[in-house]
Every structure is written in structure tokens, then in C-alpha cells.
Scaffold this active site. Structure first.
Site, PDB file in Angstrom:
ATOM      1  N   ASP A  36       6.575  46.921 101.969  1.00  0.00           N
ATOM      2  CA  ASP A  36       6.385  45.989 102.792  1.00  0.00           C
ATOM      3  C   ASP A  36       5.125  45.746 103.596  1.00  0.00           C
ATOM      4  O   ASP A  36       5.004  45.059 104.555  1.00  0.00           O
ATOM      5  CB  ASP A  36       7.509  46.615 104.205  1.00  0.00           C
ATOM      6  CG  ASP A  36       8.651  46.487 103.669  1.00  0.00           C
ATOM      7  OD1 ASP A  36       9.323  45.561 103.038  1.00  0.00           O
ATOM      8  OD2 ASP A  36       9.548  47.436 104.324  1.00  0.00           O
ATOM      9  N   HIS A 242     -21.773  47.103  89.889  1.00  0.00           N
ATOM     10  CA  HIS A 242     -20.770  46.961  90.599  1.00  0.00           C
ATOM     11  C   HIS A 242     -19.884  48.177  91.280  1.00  0.00           C
ATOM     12  O   HIS A 242     -18.719  48.427  91.376  1.00  0.00           O
ATOM     13  CB  HIS A 242     -19.635  46.061  89.927  1.00  0.00           C
ATOM     14  CG  HIS A 242     -20.229  44.582  89.769  1.00  0.00           C
ATOM     15  ND1 HIS A 242     -19.523  43.986  88.644  1.00  0.00           N
ATOM     16  CD2 HIS A 242     -21.057  43.873  90.155  1.00  0.00           C
ATOM     17  CE1 HIS A 242     -20.033  42.867  88.673  1.00  0.00           C
ATOM     18  NE2 HIS A 242     -21.141  42.715  89.710  1.00  0.00           N
ATOM     19  N   ASP A 259     -25.199  47.082  99.065  1.00  0.00           N
ATOM     20  CA  ASP A 259     -24.919  45.558  99.302  1.00  0.00           C
ATOM     21  C   ASP A 259     -23.570  45.170  99.964  1.00  0.00           C
ATOM     22  O   ASP A 259     -22.584  45.588  99.513  1.00  0.00           O
ATOM     23  CB  ASP A 259     -24.706  45.285  97.564  1.00  0.00           C
ATOM     24  CG  ASP A 259     -24.420  43.533  97.324  1.00  0.00           C
ATOM     25  OD1 ASP A 259     -24.322  43.082  98.367  1.00  0.00           O
ATOM     26  OD2 ASP A 259     -24.634  43.275  96.170  1.00  0.00           O
ATOM     27  N   ASP A 270     -24.307  38.201 102.406  1.00  0.00           N
ATOM     28  CA  ASP A 270     -24.387  38.864 101.178  1.00  0.00           C
ATOM     29  C   ASP A 270     -25.619  39.348 101.078  1.00  0.00           C
ATOM     30  O   ASP A 270     -26.583  38.632 100.647  1.00  0.00           O
ATOM     31  CB  ASP A 270     -24.284  37.840  99.790  1.00  0.00           C
ATOM     32  CG  ASP A 270     -24.291  38.754  98.605  1.00  0.00           C
ATOM     33  OD1 ASP A 270     -24.357  39.843  98.613  1.00  0.00           O
ATOM     34  OD2 ASP A 270     -24.175  38.002  97.620  1.00  0.00           O
ATOM     35  N   HIS A 349     -29.354  40.953  85.726  1.00  0.00           N
ATOM     36  CA  HIS A 349     -28.685  39.983  86.133  1.00  0.00           C
ATOM     37  C   HIS A 349     -29.345  38.971  86.512  1.00  0.00           C
ATOM     38  O   HIS A 349     -30.739  38.956  86.427  1.00  0.00           O
ATOM     39  CB  HIS A 349     -27.727  40.354  87.607  1.00  0.00           C
ATOM     40  CG  HIS A 349     -28.552  41.261  88.595  1.00  0.00           C
ATOM     41  ND1 HIS A 349     -29.312  40.351  89.446  1.00  0.00           N
ATOM     42  CD2 HIS A 349     -28.744  42.615  88.778  1.00  0.00           C
ATOM     43  CE1 HIS A 349     -29.952  41.357  90.274  1.00  0.00           C
ATOM     44  NE2 HIS A 349     -29.526  42.549  89.991  1.00  0.00           N
ATOM     45  N   HIS A 353     -27.139  33.187  93.599  1.00  0.00           N
ATOM     46  CA  HIS A 353     -25.676  32.166  93.312  1.00  0.00           C
ATOM     47  C   HIS A 353     -25.756  31.415  94.545  1.00  0.00           C
ATOM     48  O   HIS A 353     -26.381  31.891  95.684  1.00  0.00           O
ATOM     49  CB  HIS A 353     -24.708  33.213  93.140  1.00  0.00           C
ATOM     50  CG  HIS A 353     -24.397  34.423  93.993  1.00  0.00           C
ATOM     51  ND1 HIS A 353     -23.884  34.219  95.353  1.00  0.00           N
ATOM     52  CD2 HIS A 353     -24.892  35.639  93.929  1.00  0.00           C
ATOM     53  CE1 HIS A 353     -23.835  35.479  95.780  1.00  0.00           C
ATOM     54  NE2 HIS A 353     -24.443  36.464  94.883  1.00  0.00           N
ATOM     55  N   HIS A 360     -19.616  34.062  96.003  1.00  0.00           N
ATOM     56  CA  HIS A 360     -20.109  33.328  94.820  1.00  0.00           C
ATOM     57  C   HIS A 360     -19.578  31.931  95.120  1.00  0.00           C
ATOM     58  O   HIS A 360     -18.303  31.451  94.495  1.00  0.00           O
ATOM     59  CB  HIS A 360     -19.581  34.035  93.357  1.00  0.00           C
ATOM     60  CG  HIS A 360     -20.277  35.564  93.180  1.00  0.00           C
ATOM     61  ND1 HIS A 360     -20.301  36.237  92.027  1.00  0.00           N
ATOM     62  CD2 HIS A 360     -21.207  35.899  94.033  1.00  0.00           C
ATOM     63  CE1 HIS A 360     -20.932  37.206  92.174  1.00  0.00           C
ATOM     64  NE2 HIS A 360     -21.427  37.169  93.257  1.00  0.00           N
ATOM     65  N   GLU A 383     -31.819  37.578  95.015  1.00  0.00           N
ATOM     66  CA  GLU A 383     -31.628  39.052  94.835  1.00  0.00           C
ATOM     67  C   GLU A 383     -32.102  39.683  93.403  1.00  0.00           C
ATOM     68  O   GLU A 383     -31.398  40.319  92.613  1.00  0.00           O
ATOM     69  CB  GLU A 383     -29.825  39.249  95.106  1.00  0.00           C
ATOM     70  CG  GLU A 383     -29.067  38.379  94.043  1.00  0.00           C
ATOM     71  CD  GLU A 383     -27.781  38.804  94.075  1.00  0.00           C
ATOM     72  OE1 GLU A 383     -27.252  39.880  93.927  1.00  0.00           O
ATOM     73  OE2 GLU A 383     -27.117  37.532  94.467  1.00  0.00           O
ATOM     74  N   TYR A 387     -33.018  48.592  87.771  1.00  0.00           N
ATOM     75  CA  TYR A 387     -32.223  49.915  87.547  1.00  0.00           C
ATOM     76  C   TYR A 387     -32.621  50.557  86.347  1.00  0.00           C
ATOM     77  O   TYR A 387     -32.591  49.876  85.206  1.00  0.00           O
ATOM     78  CB  TYR A 387     -30.751  48.983  87.582  1.00  0.00           C
ATOM     79  CG  TYR A 387     -30.658  47.974  88.382  1.00  0.00           C
ATOM     80  CD1 TYR A 387     -29.904  48.025  89.593  1.00  0.00           C
ATOM     81  CD2 TYR A 387     -30.772  46.632  87.884  1.00  0.00           C
ATOM     82  CE1 TYR A 387     -29.928  47.340  90.473  1.00  0.00           C
ATOM     83  CE2 TYR A 387     -30.640  45.609  88.765  1.00  0.00           C
ATOM     84  CZ  TYR A 387     -30.075  45.805  90.194  1.00  0.00           C
ATOM     85  OH  TYR A 387     -29.857  44.923  91.003  1.00  0.00           O
ATOM     86  N   ARG A 404     -32.298  47.026  94.726  1.00  0.00           N
ATOM     87  CA  ARG A 404     -32.216  45.489  94.767  1.00  0.00           C
ATOM     88  C   ARG A 404     -32.457  45.218  96.244  1.00  0.00           C
ATOM     89  O   ARG A 404     -32.046  45.820  97.197  1.00  0.00           O
ATOM     90  CB  ARG A 404     -30.718  45.222  94.489  1.00  0.00           C
ATOM     91  CG  ARG A 404     -30.154  43.818  94.522  1.00  0.00           C
ATOM     92  CD  ARG A 404     -28.936  43.211  93.845  1.00  0.00           C
ATOM     93  NE  ARG A 404     -27.985  43.937  94.356  1.00  0.00           N
ATOM     94  CZ  ARG A 404     -27.165  44.696  93.606  1.00  0.00           C
ATOM     95  NH1 ARG A 404     -27.584  45.220  92.628  1.00  0.00           N
ATOM     96  NH2 ARG A 404     -26.097  45.226  94.200  1.00  0.00           N
ATOM     97  N   GLU A 406     -31.718  41.763  98.480  1.00  0.00           N
ATOM     98  CA  GLU A 406     -31.061  40.505  98.728  1.00  0.00           C
ATOM     99  C   GLU A 406     -30.830  40.017  99.816  1.00  0.00           C
ATOM    100  O   GLU A 406     -30.602  40.329 100.868  1.00  0.00           O
ATOM    101  CB  GLU A 406     -29.639  40.522  98.158  1.00  0.00           C
ATOM    102  CG  GLU A 406     -28.849  39.485  98.207  1.00  0.00           C
ATOM    103  CD  GLU A 406     -27.479  39.794  97.492  1.00  0.00           C
ATOM    104  OE1 GLU A 406     -26.695  40.854  97.431  1.00  0.00           O
ATOM    105  OE2 GLU A 406     -26.784  38.765  97.037  1.00  0.00           O
TER     106      GLU A 406
HETATM  107  N1  GLY Z   1     -22.326  41.007  96.567  1.00  0.00           N
HETATM  108  C1  GLY Z   1     -22.222  40.403  95.387  1.00  0.00           C
HETATM  109  C2  GLY Z   1     -23.355  39.696  94.929  1.00  0.00           C
HETATM  110  O1  GLY Z   1     -24.489  40.260  95.145  1.00  0.00           O
HETATM  111  O2  GLY Z   1     -23.390  38.866  93.947  1.00  0.00           O
HETATM  112 MN    MN Z   2     -25.235  38.099  95.755  1.00  0.00          MN
HETATM  113 MN    MN Z   3     -24.790  41.239  96.973  1.00  0.00          MN
END
Ligand code: GLY
Ligand code: MN
Ligand code: MN
Length: 448
Positions: A36, A242, A259, A270, A349, A353, A360, A383, A387, A404, A406
Site C-alpha cells: 500500500d 555514482h 553531489d 545540481d 566524464h 549537461h 539532466h 562540473e 578521480y 569534483r 559543480e
Molecule cells: N548529479 C548528477 C550530475 O551531476 O550529473
Molecule cells: Mn551534474
Molecule cells: Mn551533480
């Protein structure tokens, strides 16, 4: 809050681009978590962008080209029901929804199957997002077939099914002033949450305790939810891009990468910040942190009209590649490191974005095979990161350091506006804030 006229204005703009035809846009379904208990409800972003209506079980239908520039917006939604409202809370019902949200017509959602074939009769095209949900696709095709079966009475069925996302993605890519205002506030609350995390982190705490500080700051300022699962990653966990377990103990001498951003009235922030658990960077951490910070400054500087989407990424890459060479992580010239993609051992990466209703966000990055130019109203993240996993050919003092940084930026006429400036970023700012952390409390100013 976004004024209701902004939503009706978007429906009119969409209709004029459709010219003639019928758009069908459902909101997201409620989803069961177990028995439920449901997942917290989140509307569909396309539906919300056009309606501002946050209830589940609703469908927007836009009939374009009713007469020259005239279009019609119809909402199907849940009926009023006192019994359900006692258990689950207020619902508008069709009548109140029509007035409050400025629809031309509203009907109970139970009328959808009966009315859609009528609305589709003699229309040239259906605009929808085919391929998102097979049950919904079958329903749309069922309505079209229903019209087709009436051909002997002289009715024609839509000959075309067109992807409405092509129009909506482009509209959503360019944020209006009313959207930027919400995004600024989402960014401010999120920046305050990062500040609060820095002020409350101590060696020996768990990552989830810091996550709780973020949540506290989001919710106490009215943000409805995190915009995505927060990453709170101490030490080596920061090298897992992630990472969301958030259950390890934080040790003195480690960095903590967070993050996290909130969702406010549908819009995401973000932000990533990385800081020392004990409040002071050691020399290796500082070297990598300062490098990523310089790369980010170069990337932000490249966000301006006239530059293409890849300019910030390329600017960051130049700085990172040189830094990796200087620190003994890569070898050769900057061009060689970039050409061979050797930098990807430490930076795997891209640099950002689109950002908006979805973290995203929608919008094309390329057109006709070419990166598209940045234009005022576009909002994006910047960002870069670094690493370093343990490896024989990597200096040992850098092992397990993940960093990182961002920020969220909006392209302006002359450059860009950084929306997330409230989150401390330089080594001096972070160390100073953490030095004073016993004294100070939460930061974001309360509204209302
Ligand atoms: N938090 C997701 C990204 O940085 O793309
Ligand atoms: Mn991001
Ligand atoms: Mn992020």
C-alpha cells in the site's frame, strides 16, 4: 511560484508551432513501492511545463488550429471525491481546475476514452511522445483506430503521429525569467545545504549523517525533494562516480565529495563540492583540488553566446591535461594527453549537461552533427573533476582522492550568471568556514 499565465502562454506557443493537430500529454503515473505504500509522487516534466498542475491521473490535450491562431487546451483530471479527500487530501476536480489553471475545457479523467476519438476526428496529426510507455502508446493508437473505423461515415483519422518532444525540448531548453527565478532559489537553498554540510561534518560521522543535514536544509526552505539521490562520498568512495550508498564512516585526512541539489517547484539544482573531513586540505588533496578549480574557472569563462556547447569542456580539458602532466599523472604534451585520451584515467566524464525541470534536462546538444552555439536562456552545469584510483604508475600520495566541483550557470547576453555562488568553493573559503564551524549554524536565509 511561476504565474499561471506563463503556463497558458507556453500552451499557446506550442499550439502555434503545431499549426494543426492534437497534442496528447499525460502526467506521470503513481508508482507502488510495496503493497500500500507509494513512491513520493512526481509529475511528468512535459505535462507540468504546460500546465503547472501537480496532481496524478491527468492528461492535457491541446487542439491546435481550431480556427487560424486559435487553439484549445483541455484538461482531463480526477473528479472531486469527499471520501478520497478525507484519506488522501485535496484534489481540484475539473471545475476548479479549469478556473485555477485557465484551461478552455476540463473533464473527468474517466471520460478520456470516450472523448479522444471525437477530438481526433478529421485532424491531420497526433502529437505525442511515442515510445515512453508501451501501454500508453497502445491507448493512443487505439483512439486513432477508433476514428479510422468510422471512415464510412466520412470521418478521417490522423494520418501522422509526430513526436511532440521535438517541439517541447526546444522550448524547455530556453528558460524564461520566471523559470530562472525559481532556479536561482533552488540553487540558493542547495548552496546553503552544502554550506551546512561543511559546517557540520566531523571525523567519525557517517556519510548518512551528512546527507541528513542536506535534507534538513532542503526541506526547511520548502524544496519538495532532492532533485536526484544525493552522493555523499568520503575518501575512496569519491572515485565511484555514482556512489549513493552513503553509509561509510568519515575519517580525518579524507576528502568528502557531496553531489546534491534540491528540487523546488519542479526545477533542479545540481551542485558538487569537495572538502576535507577535518577542515584542512593536505598538500596532495590541495594540488588536485586547485587543479579542478582552475579547470572549472576556465570552463565557466567559456560559457558565453558565440561559443559552442563543447567550449567549456575543451577549456577544462586543456587545464586538466596540463595539470596531470605537471603532477606526474600523465606524460607527454597537452595535445598528446588529449589526443590519446590518457586523461580519461582520471577524468572520464564530460563537463556538464543542460539543467532545468530534469536534472539532466532535455534539449539537443548537437545540430546536423555540430555542437550547437550557447544562447541566452540556456542553463547548464559546469562540473570538472579528477578521480585517482590506486595504480602502479600513479604517485601514491594521490591514491583514492576524488574531487569534483559543480556549479549551475545560465547563459546571458554577454557571458553567464553563476546561480550557485552561495556554496563556498575556494580552499581559503572552505577552510575558513570549517575553522569557524563550532560557532556558526545554518546559513540559508529563511523566506516567508
Ligand atoms: N548529479 C548528477 C550530475 O551531476 O550529473
Ligand atoms: Mn551534474
Ligand atoms: Mn551533480
Amino acid at each position: 511560484m511561476i504565474p499561471i499565465q506563463a503556463f497558458s502562454g507556453r500552451r499557446h506557443r506550442l499550439a502555434s508551432q503545431m499549426q494543426k493537430g492534437v497534442a496528447i500529454i499525460p502526467t506521470a503515473p503513481e508508482r507502488v513501492r510495496n503493497r500500500d505504500a507509494h513512491y513520493p509522487y512526481r509529475f511528468d516534466s512535459y505535462f507540468y511545463y504546460l500546465t503547472g498542475f501537480a496532481e496524478p491521473e491527468a492528461v492535457l490535450v491541446i487542439v491546435a488550429g481550431v480556427d487560424k491562431d486559435v487553439s484549445k487546451s483541455i484538461l482531463f483530471c480526477r473528479e472531486k471525491n469527499i471520501e478520497y479527500e478525507i484519506w488522501n487530501g485535496f484534489r481540484y476536480g475539473p471545475e476548479a481546475a479549469r478556473e485555477a489553471f485557465e484551461f478552455d475545457e476540463t473533464y473527468p479523467i474517466a471520460k478520456l476514452d470516450e472523448m479522444l476519438p471525437r477530438l481526433l476526428a478529421d485532424q491531420p496529426a497526433v502529437f505525442c511522445a511515442l515510445g515512453d510507455d508501451t501501454a500508453w502508446d497502445a491507448r493512443v493508437i487505439g483512439w486513432v483506430n477508433h476514428v479510422r473505423q468510422q471512415s464510412r461515415s466520412g470521418t478521417t483519422a490522423p494520418a501522422e503521429i509526430r513526436d511532440i518532444r521535438l517541439l517541447l525540448d526546444e522550448m524547455r531548453l530556453f528558460k524564461g525569467p520566471e523559470e530562472l527565478q525559481v532556479m536561482r532559489r533552488a540553487a540558493e537553498i542547495s548552496g546553503g545545504a552544502h554550506r551546512r554540510a561543511m559546517q557540520n561534518t566531523r571525523p567519525g560521522m557517517s556519510e548518512y549523517e551528512v546527507e541528513a543535514e542536506l535534507m534538513h536544509e532542503f526541506r526547511r526552505h520548502g524544496a519538495q525533494a532532492p532533485a536526484y539521490t544525493s552522493i555523499v562520498a568520503g575518501g575512496a568512495n569519491a572515485c565511484v562516480l555514482h556512489y549513493v550508498d552513503n553509509n561509510a564512516r568519515l575519517k580525518a585526512g579524507e576528502l568528502l565529495l557531496i553531489d546534491a541539489g534540491c528540487e523546488l517547484d519542479g526545477y533542479a539544482a545540481d551542485i558538487t563540492r569537495t572538502f576535507p573531513v577535518n577542515g584542512k586540505f593536505n598538500p596532495a588533496q590541495r594540488d588536485l583540488y586547485e587543479l579542478v578549480l582552475s579547470a572549472q574557472a576556465a570552463a565557466i569563462n567559456a560559457v558565453r553566446p558565440g561559443n559552442t556547447w563543447d567550449a567549456p569542456h575543451n577549456a577544462a580539458l586543456q587545464v586538466l591535461a596540463q595539470g596531470f602532466i605537471d603532477l606526474g599523472l600523465c606524460h607527454g604534451s597537452v595535445d598528446e594527453v588529449i589526443q590519446s585520451e590518457d586523461y580519461k584515467r582520471f577524468y572520464m566524464h564530460r563537463t556538464g549537461h543542460w539543467l532545468g525541470l530534469d536534472v539532466h534536462d532535455v534539449g539537443e546538444y548537437k545540430r546536423n552533427g555540430k555542437w550547437r552555439p550557447l544562447q541566452p536562456g540556456m542553463t547548464l552545469t559546469v562540473e570538472p573533476g579528477c578521480y585517482v584510483r590506486p595504480a602502479d604508475n600513479v604517485p601514491r600520495h594521490f591514491w583514492n582522492i576524488g574531487t569534483r566541483i559543480e556549479d549551475d550557470v545560465a547563459v546571458t547576453e554577454t557571458g553567464c550568471e553563476v546561480l550557485t555562488g552561495t556554496a563556498p568553493k575556494t580552499v581559503a573559503e572552505i577552510e575558513e568556514l570549517m575553522r569557524d564551524r563550532k560557532k556558526s549554524k545554518s546559513w540559508t536565509k529563511t523566506i516567508g
